[in-house]
Design a protein around this motif. Sequence first.
Motif, PDB file in Angstrom:
ATOM      1  N   ALA A 173      42.677  18.386  28.973  1.00 13.33           N
ATOM      2  CA  ALA A 173      42.502  17.857  27.627  1.00 13.33           C
ATOM      3  C   ALA A 173      43.103  18.798  26.586  1.00 13.33           C
ATOM      4  CB  ALA A 173      41.021  17.629  27.315  1.00 13.33           C
ATOM      5  N   VAL A 174      43.500  18.206  25.470  1.00 10.54           N
ATOM      6  CA  VAL A 174      44.000  18.945  24.313  1.00 10.54           C
ATOM      7  C   VAL A 174      43.123  18.583  23.126  1.00 10.54           C
ATOM      8  CG1 VAL A 174      45.922  19.222  22.703  1.00 10.54           C
ATOM      9  CG2 VAL A 174      46.369  19.009  25.149  1.00 10.54           C
ATOM     10  N   THR A 175      42.776  19.571  22.320  1.00 13.25           N
ATOM     11  CA  THR A 175      42.019  19.316  21.099  1.00 13.25           C
ATOM     12  C   THR A 175      42.871  19.684  19.897  1.00 13.25           C
ATOM     13  OG1 THR A 175      41.012  21.535  21.176  1.00 13.25           O
ATOM     14  CG2 THR A 175      39.794  19.724  22.210  1.00 13.25           C
ATOM     15  N   VAL A 176      42.774  18.856  18.869  1.00  7.75           N
ATOM     16  CA  VAL A 176      43.501  19.092  17.624  1.00  7.75           C
ATOM     17  C   VAL A 176      42.514  18.918  16.476  1.00  7.75           C
ATOM     18  CG1 VAL A 176      45.475  18.464  16.199  1.00  7.75           C
ATOM     19  CG2 VAL A 176      45.576  18.111  18.676  1.00  7.75           C
ATOM     20  N   ASP A 177      42.384  19.950  15.644  1.00  8.79           N
ATOM     21  CA  ASP A 177      41.475  19.845  14.509  1.00  8.79           C
ATOM     22  C   ASP A 177      41.968  18.786  13.536  1.00  8.79           C
ATOM     23  OD1 ASP A 177      40.030  21.893  15.590  1.00  8.79           O
ATOM     24  OD2 ASP A 177      40.773  23.432  14.225  1.00  8.79           O
ATOM     25  N   VAL A 178      41.044  17.967  13.035  1.00  8.49           N
ATOM     26  CA  VAL A 178      41.389  17.006  11.995  1.00  8.49           C
ATOM     27  C   VAL A 178      41.859  17.794  10.769  1.00  8.49           C
ATOM     28  CG1 VAL A 178      40.462  15.276  10.420  1.00  8.49           C
ATOM     29  CG2 VAL A 178      39.788  15.260  12.837  1.00  8.49           C
ATOM     30  N   GLY A 179      42.967  17.406  10.212  1.00  8.78           N
ATOM     31  CA  GLY A 179      43.553  18.154   9.111  1.00  8.78           C
ATOM     32  C   GLY A 179      44.747  18.979   9.534  1.00  8.78           C
ATOM     33  N   PHE A 180      45.005  19.048  10.847  1.00  5.59           N
ATOM     34  CA  PHE A 180      46.183  19.766  11.326  1.00  5.59           C
ATOM     35  C   PHE A 180      47.438  19.049  10.842  1.00  5.59           C
ATOM     36  CE2 PHE A 180      49.615  20.369  14.391  1.00  5.59           C
ATOM     37  CZ  PHE A 180      49.632  21.742  14.541  1.00  5.59           C
ATOM     38  N   THR A 181      48.357  19.811  10.250  1.00  2.00           N
ATOM     39  CA  THR A 181      49.609  19.242   9.774  1.00  2.00           C
ATOM     40  C   THR A 181      50.760  20.054  10.350  1.00  2.00           C
ATOM     41  OG1 THR A 181      49.571  20.612   7.780  1.00  2.00           O
ATOM     42  CG2 THR A 181      48.574  18.424   7.620  1.00  2.00           C
ATOM     43  N   GLY A 182      51.958  19.596  10.103  1.00  2.00           N
ATOM     44  CA  GLY A 182      53.114  20.283  10.646  1.00  2.00           C
ATOM     45  C   GLY A 182      53.373  19.839  12.076  1.00  2.00           C
ATOM     46  N   LYS A 183      54.111  20.652  12.792  1.00  2.00           N
ATOM     47  CA  LYS A 183      54.503  20.336  14.167  1.00  2.00           C
ATOM     48  C   LYS A 183      53.897  21.361  15.107  1.00  2.00           C
ATOM     49  CE  LYS A 183      58.626  19.665  17.077  1.00  2.00           C
ATOM     50  NZ  LYS A 183      58.272  18.292  17.480  1.00  2.00           N
ATOM     51  N   GLY A 184      53.292  20.907  16.193  1.00  2.00           N
ATOM     52  CA  GLY A 184      52.683  21.810  17.154  1.00  2.00           C
ATOM     53  C   GLY A 184      53.100  21.473  18.567  1.00  2.00           C
ATOM     54  N   VAL A 185      53.042  22.451  19.432  1.00  2.00           N
ATOM     55  CA  VAL A 185      53.319  22.234  20.853  1.00  2.00           C
ATOM     56  C   VAL A 185      52.375  23.114  21.660  1.00  2.00           C
ATOM     57  CG1 VAL A 185      55.146  23.979  20.891  1.00  2.00           C
ATOM     58  CG2 VAL A 185      55.078  22.240  22.669  1.00  2.00           C
ATOM     59  N   ILE A 186      51.861  22.568  22.718  1.00  2.00           N
ATOM     60  CA  ILE A 186      50.919  23.301  23.549  1.00  2.00           C
ATOM     61  C   ILE A 186      51.360  23.203  25.007  1.00  2.00           C
ATOM     62  CG2 ILE A 186      49.357  21.296  23.712  1.00  2.00           C
ATOM     63  CD1 ILE A 186      47.035  23.345  23.781  1.00  2.00           C
ATOM     64  N   TYR A 187      51.286  24.346  25.706  1.00  2.36           N
ATOM     65  CA  TYR A 187      51.623  24.419  27.123  1.00  2.36           C
ATOM     66  C   TYR A 187      50.327  24.649  27.884  1.00  2.36           C
ATOM     67  CZ  TYR A 187      56.441  24.950  25.528  1.00  2.36           C
ATOM     68  OH  TYR A 187      57.658  24.760  24.908  1.00  2.36           O
ATOM     69  N   LEU A 188      50.017  23.724  28.771  1.00  4.57           N
ATOM     70  CA  LEU A 188      48.736  23.733  29.470  1.00  4.57           C
ATOM     71  C   LEU A 188      48.985  23.711  30.973  1.00  4.57           C
ATOM     72  CD1 LEU A 188      45.629  23.530  28.890  1.00  4.57           C
ATOM     73  CD2 LEU A 188      45.893  21.047  29.041  1.00  4.57           C
ATOM     74  N   GLY A 189      48.195  24.499  31.717  1.00  6.11           N
ATOM     75  CA  GLY A 189      48.361  24.566  33.159  1.00  6.11           C
ATOM     76  C   GLY A 189      47.803  23.346  33.862  1.00  6.11           C
ATOM     77  N   ARG A 190      48.574  22.814  34.796  1.00  9.94           N
ATOM     78  CA  ARG A 190      48.119  21.714  35.653  1.00  9.94           C
ATOM     79  C   ARG A 190      48.230  22.150  37.119  1.00  9.94           C
ATOM     80  NH1 ARG A 190      52.460  20.099  38.421  1.00  9.94           N
ATOM     81  NH2 ARG A 190      54.487  19.733  37.430  1.00  9.94           N
ATOM     82  N   SER A 191      47.642  21.387  38.012  1.00 11.09           N
ATOM     83  CA  SER A 191      47.736  21.690  39.443  1.00 11.09           C
ATOM     84  C   SER A 191      49.181  21.568  39.909  1.00 11.09           C
ATOM     85  CB  SER A 191      46.853  20.733  40.249  1.00 11.09           C
ATOM     86  OG  SER A 191      45.505  20.869  39.893  1.00 11.09           O
ATOM     87  N   ALA A 192      49.609  22.533  40.705  1.00 12.91           N
ATOM     88  CA  ALA A 192      50.974  22.508  41.221  1.00 12.91           C
ATOM     89  C   ALA A 192      51.060  21.585  42.426  1.00 12.91           C
ATOM     90  CB  ALA A 192      51.408  23.910  41.614  1.00 12.91           C
ATOM     91  N   GLN A 193      52.172  20.875  42.520  1.00 13.84           N
ATOM     92  CA  GLN A 193      52.424  20.055  43.699  1.00 13.84           C
ATOM     93  C   GLN A 193      52.980  20.932  44.812  1.00 13.84           C
ATOM     94  OE1 GLN A 193      54.938  17.091  41.550  1.00 13.84           O
ATOM     95  NE2 GLN A 193      53.453  15.593  42.260  1.00 13.84           N
ATOM     96  N   PRO A 194      52.912  20.484  46.058  1.00 17.74           N
ATOM     97  CA  PRO A 194      53.422  21.295  47.173  1.00 17.74           C
ATOM     98  C   PRO A 194      54.873  21.721  46.940  1.00 17.74           C
ATOM     99  CG  PRO A 194      52.185  19.434  48.008  1.00 17.74           C
ATOM    100  CD  PRO A 194      52.293  19.220  46.526  1.00 17.74           C
ATOM    101  N   GLY A 195      55.116  23.024  47.079  1.00 20.15           N
ATOM    102  CA  GLY A 195      56.465  23.551  46.909  1.00 20.15           C
ATOM    103  C   GLY A 195      56.826  23.956  45.503  1.00 20.15           C
ATOM    104  N   GLU A 196      55.999  23.620  44.512  1.00 24.11           N
ATOM    105  CA  GLU A 196      56.299  23.990  43.124  1.00 24.11           C
ATOM    106  C   GLU A 196      55.993  25.466  42.871  1.00 24.11           C
ATOM    107  OE1 GLU A 196      56.025  20.658  39.759  1.00 24.11           O
ATOM    108  OE2 GLU A 196      54.099  21.022  40.715  1.00 24.11           O
TER     109      GLU A 196
END
Length: 300
Positions: A173-196
């Motif tokens: 999940a990603v949370t964003v505060d109400v009132g956030f403006t501008g441009k944002g990017v978030i990098y979040l860890g997920r489970s790796a697939q076999p061989g990744e």
Amino acid sequence: MTNMDDQVGALARVRDEDLRGRASGAGARTLLESIVEAEHVHEPAVRPRRVRRFVMAGVAVSVLTAAAVIGPGLLTDGPGLATSYANAAMEIERRGEQWVAKVKDPYADHAKYAEAFKAVGLDVGLTLLPSSPTGVGKVVRIGGSGGITPGKGLGGGLEPEGCQMGAPGCALAVTVDVGFTGKGVIYLGRSAQPGERYGNWAPATREGEALHGLKVDERPVGEVRKEAAERGIRSVVMVIDPNEGGGYGYNPHKQPDSVGDDWIVWEAQALSADEVRLLVTKERLDRNPVYDGPKPADLG
């Protein structure tokens, strides 16, 4: 065709032109009143009744068509932006002073995540990186630009908080505060697939990782490599250069052709499910350059 047939055909043509795409209106009322009047003047006949059923069915179809324009994934709370949205990759909703976006498909095209944020008025991008077991659900990094409101920002983790990935109902999940403006990017860890290969750098000795329970720091390379291999884990080495003021550097263009078994390991980083990277120096140092002192106990 009888006079009655001519009249019914004319009524049907009025319906086609006047009521297309509309559930009600003056055209509809005129047509229905004409049908009622025609039945009062003439004896009821099978064909006019069929036309009447056709006209009413057309009204129902118009209503369904109008409803379909809204779309099943978008909900609003009166005029303005949507308060929730869902597509095949993500669902997002406002909860008090935060937007909470739950990932439904962690392997989807990243454009689908941006689509969900855009639907509720947010310029946010999400990139999910294959991660080691302890990195799943952890924020790898966050970036942003342009008009970011102080105190309003981005976050990420597991929903609900503290759940075990893979358990029913547990999602990234990603949370964003109400009132956030501008441009944002978030990098979040997920489970790796076999061989990744992993996109995060986690100590391989941490609980839950491939070398948990194995002490690697301040030990000879040969010993660590042997014990890792016994667990089915390959190892590569990276020679680091201690900095005078603390910490270390790494020069990929000055790596030796070979590393002796007597060189010293300071840390092992998880690269994939079956490979680690050993951070080493040729000489034994008086302090661990990776941590500028003893390795923290919670890292294994």
